[in-house]
Design a protein around this motif. Structure first.
Motif, PDB file in Angstrom:
ATOM      1  N   ASP A   1       0.797  -1.232   0.000  1.00 58.59           N
ATOM      2  CA  ASP A   1       0.000   0.000   0.000  1.00 58.59           C
ATOM      3  C   ASP A   1       0.829   1.282   0.000  1.00 58.59           C
ATOM      4  O   ASP A   1       0.556   2.192  -0.800  1.00 58.59           O
ATOM      5  N   PRO A   2       1.850   1.411   0.861  1.00 53.41           N
ATOM      6  CA  PRO A   2       2.623   2.660   0.824  1.00 53.41           C
ATOM      7  C   PRO A   2       3.379   2.855  -0.490  1.00 53.41           C
ATOM      8  O   PRO A   2       3.563   3.985  -0.942  1.00 53.41           O
ATOM      9  N   TYR A   3       3.772   1.760  -1.125  1.00 49.23           N
ATOM     10  CA  TYR A   3       4.449   1.858  -2.420  1.00 49.23           C
ATOM     11  C   TYR A   3       3.471   2.314  -3.510  1.00 49.23           C
ATOM     12  O   TYR A   3       3.843   3.084  -4.401  1.00 49.23           O
ATOM     13  N   LEU A   4       2.234   1.847  -3.417  1.00 48.56           N
ATOM     14  CA  LEU A   4       1.218   2.285  -4.370  1.00 48.56           C
ATOM     15  C   LEU A   4       0.939   3.782  -4.216  1.00 48.56           C
ATOM     16  O   LEU A   4       0.767   4.504  -5.204  1.00 48.56           O
ATOM     17  N   GLU A   5       0.899   4.243  -2.961  1.00 51.58           N
ATOM     18  CA  GLU A   5       0.651   5.668  -2.706  1.00 51.58           C
ATOM     19  C   GLU A   5       1.772   6.528  -3.289  1.00 51.58           C
ATOM     20  O   GLU A   5       1.514   7.557  -3.927  1.00 51.58           O
ATOM     21  N   ILE A   6       3.012   6.093  -3.097  1.00 51.68           N
ATOM     22  CA  ILE A   6       4.158   6.825  -3.637  1.00 51.68           C
ATOM     23  C   ILE A   6       4.131   6.800  -5.158  1.00 51.68           C
ATOM     24  O   ILE A   6       4.346   7.828  -5.819  1.00 51.68           O
ATOM     25  N   LEU A   7       3.855   5.620  -5.723  1.00 57.47           N
ATOM     26  CA  LEU A   7       3.824   5.505  -7.176  1.00 57.47           C
ATOM     27  C   LEU A   7       2.781   6.440  -7.775  1.00 57.47           C
ATOM     28  O   LEU A   7       3.035   7.092  -8.804  1.00 57.47           O
ATOM     29  N   GLU A   8       1.621   6.526  -7.139  1.00 58.66           N
ATOM     30  CA  GLU A   8       0.586   7.399  -7.687  1.00 58.66           C
ATOM     31  C   GLU A   8       1.027   8.862  -7.661  1.00 58.66           C
ATOM     32  O   GLU A   8       0.723   9.629  -8.586  1.00 58.66           O
ATOM     33  N   GLN A   9       1.771   9.252  -6.657  1.00 59.58           N
ATOM     34  CA  GLN A   9       2.298  10.625  -6.622  1.00 59.58           C
ATOM     35  C   GLN A   9       3.251  10.870  -7.790  1.00 59.58           C
ATOM     36  O   GLN A   9       3.233  11.946  -8.398  1.00 59.58           O
ATOM     37  N   PHE A  10       4.078   9.866  -8.115  1.00 58.88           N
ATOM     38  CA  PHE A  10       4.989  10.013  -9.260  1.00 58.88           C
ATOM     39  C   PHE A  10       4.211  10.074 -10.579  1.00 58.88           C
ATOM     40  O   PHE A  10       4.582  10.820 -11.490  1.00 58.88           O
ATOM     41  N   ILE A  11       3.167   9.279 -10.675  1.00 57.68           N
ATOM     42  CA  ILE A  11       2.336   9.306 -11.889  1.00 57.68           C
ATOM     43  C   ILE A  11       1.712  10.688 -12.066  1.00 57.68           C
ATOM     44  O   ILE A  11       1.680  11.239 -13.180  1.00 57.68           O
ATOM     45  N   ILE A  12       1.244  11.270 -10.974  1.00 58.07           N
ATOM     46  CA  ILE A  12       0.663  12.611 -11.027  1.00 58.07           C
ATOM     47  C   ILE A  12       1.708  13.643 -11.469  1.00 58.07           C
ATOM     48  O   ILE A  12       1.425  14.542 -12.274  1.00 58.07           O
ATOM     49  N   LEU A  13       2.936  13.503 -10.971  1.00 62.51           N
ATOM     50  CA  LEU A  13       4.014  14.406 -11.380  1.00 62.51           C
ATOM     51  C   LEU A  13       4.326  14.261 -12.867  1.00 62.51           C
ATOM     52  O   LEU A  13       4.534  15.257 -13.572  1.00 62.51           O
ATOM     53  N   ALA A  14       4.365  13.022 -13.340  1.00 61.17           N
ATOM     54  CA  ALA A  14       4.637  12.791 -14.763  1.00 61.17           C
ATOM     55  C   ALA A  14       3.568  13.456 -15.626  1.00 61.17           C
ATOM     56  O   ALA A  14       3.881  14.074 -16.654  1.00 61.17           O
ATOM     57  N   LYS A  15       2.331  13.343 -15.206  1.00 58.49           N
ATOM     58  CA  LYS A  15       1.243  13.958 -15.967  1.00 58.49           C
ATOM     59  C   LYS A  15       1.320  15.484 -15.907  1.00 58.49           C
ATOM     60  O   LYS A  15       1.140  16.170 -16.919  1.00 58.49           O
ATOM     61  N   ARG A  16       1.615  16.010 -14.722  1.00 55.71           N
ATOM     62  CA  ARG A  16       1.678  17.462 -14.552  1.00 55.71           C
ATOM     63  C   ARG A  16       2.743  18.082 -15.452  1.00 55.71           C
ATOM     64  O   ARG A  16       2.511  19.118 -16.083  1.00 55.71           O
ATOM     65  N   TYR A  17       3.897  17.433 -15.524  1.00 59.40           N
ATOM     66  CA  TYR A  17       5.010  18.000 -16.295  1.00 59.40           C
ATOM     67  C   TYR A  17       5.119  17.421 -17.696  1.00 59.40           C
ATOM     68  O   TYR A  17       6.072  17.714 -18.414  1.00 59.40           O
ATOM     69  N   LYS A  18       4.132  16.601 -18.078  1.00 65.09           N
ATOM     70  CA  LYS A  18       4.071  16.027 -19.427  1.00 65.09           C
ATOM     71  C   LYS A  18       5.362  15.291 -19.779  1.00 65.09           C
ATOM     72  O   LYS A  18       5.962  15.507 -20.833  1.00 65.09           O
TER      73      LYS A  18
END
Length: 264
Positions: A118-135
């Motif tokens: 679970d904590p790894y999934l939470e961290i991964l989702e934050q990275f996915i959001i960053l990737a989307k934000r910065y294209k």
């Protein structure tokens, strides 16, 4: 100047941990890149210290492209450390080529089945959001069953540019990755691993990259050798043989794939 492989046989190592080599090994690799027909290296990060070193390398060498992330096969980041890494990424987002390496801890969970994902999934989702934000593309460590879990998150956030490095998985997951337009990268073990050879046969060349994941060592014909980006030329030869294509066509397609995917 034409390299020893000819100008039409240039490649990009799409996934290497350049910061994990010794300084002398780094210098050797960088001094040999042109003659070895290697246009660029995409060096992924293990943690914040790794990201800082890769940023430094990319600033010193135009053909070194840095990705920033947190390798999941280690103790999960606490909130403070994660925020520090996010702040670094936000500050240097224009200098990073991608978010990576990020993903889920497959090997740690094999050793410790009670490790919570679970904590790894939470961290991964934050990275996915960053990737989307910065294209930016996202570089993923997600193999076997983990790949499907990661696909769920990528689809949730409508991520198009995902690179599953050194991917291994079943046919259903392979078909899902192909459908979603995700890329995989092939390592030098394609020369001697039947599972990787089978994957090459299944996966479209138009969604394929090559990598070393250096300094990770290989066996077979590479036994005892320092992992060098020039090894990916032998990967190309094997891919061409498996797919029964002209080797020049495979070189051209994979170089185009890498440049277009990473906007180089």
């Amino acid at each position: 100047m034409e390299n020893n492989f000819g100008s039409a046989r240039s490649l990009i190592d799409a996934h290497i941990h350049l910061d994990k080599y010794t300084k002398s090994e780094q210098q050797l690799i960088m001094s040999e890149m042109e003659c070895a027909g290697i246009e660029s290296l995409i060096t992924v990060s293990y943690d914040l210290a790794s990201a800082k070193e890769n940023l430094k390398l990319s600033r010193e060498h135009n053909n070194i492209k840095a990705a920033f992330g947190f390798h999941p096969e280690q103790q999960v980041l606490n909130d403070e450390a994660m925020q520090e890494l996010i702040t670094f990424i936000e500050l240097h987002n224009q200098e990073m080529i991608a978010i990576g390496e990020v993903g889920l801890p497959y090997y740690m969970r094999k050793e410790n089945p009670f490790l919570s994902i679970d904590p790894y999934l939470e961290i991964l989702e934050q990275f996915i959001i960053l990737a989307k934000r910065y294209k930016k593309p996202i570089v993923l460590h997600a193999i076997y069953g983990d790949a499907g879990v990661v696909c769920n998150l990528l689809e949730k956030h409508a991520i198009k540019y995902a690179h599953f490095h050194w991917f291994k998985g079943d046919t259903i997951t392979i078909e899902r990755l192909i459908r979603n337009g995700y890329f995989i990268s092939i390592t030098p073990d394609v020369l001697y691993e039947q599972k990787i050879q089978h994957l090459v046969k299944q996966y479209p060349l138009s969604q394929m990259l090559v990598e070393t994941d250096g300094p990770w060592p290989f066996t077979g014909p590479f036994e005892g050798q320092m992992t060098h980006p020039q090894m990916i030329h032998q990967s190309i030869e094997t891919i061409a043989s498996i797919k029964e294509l002209e080797i020049a066509d495979v070189y051209g397609q994979i170089l185009r794939n890498t440049k277009q995917f990473y906007q180089i």
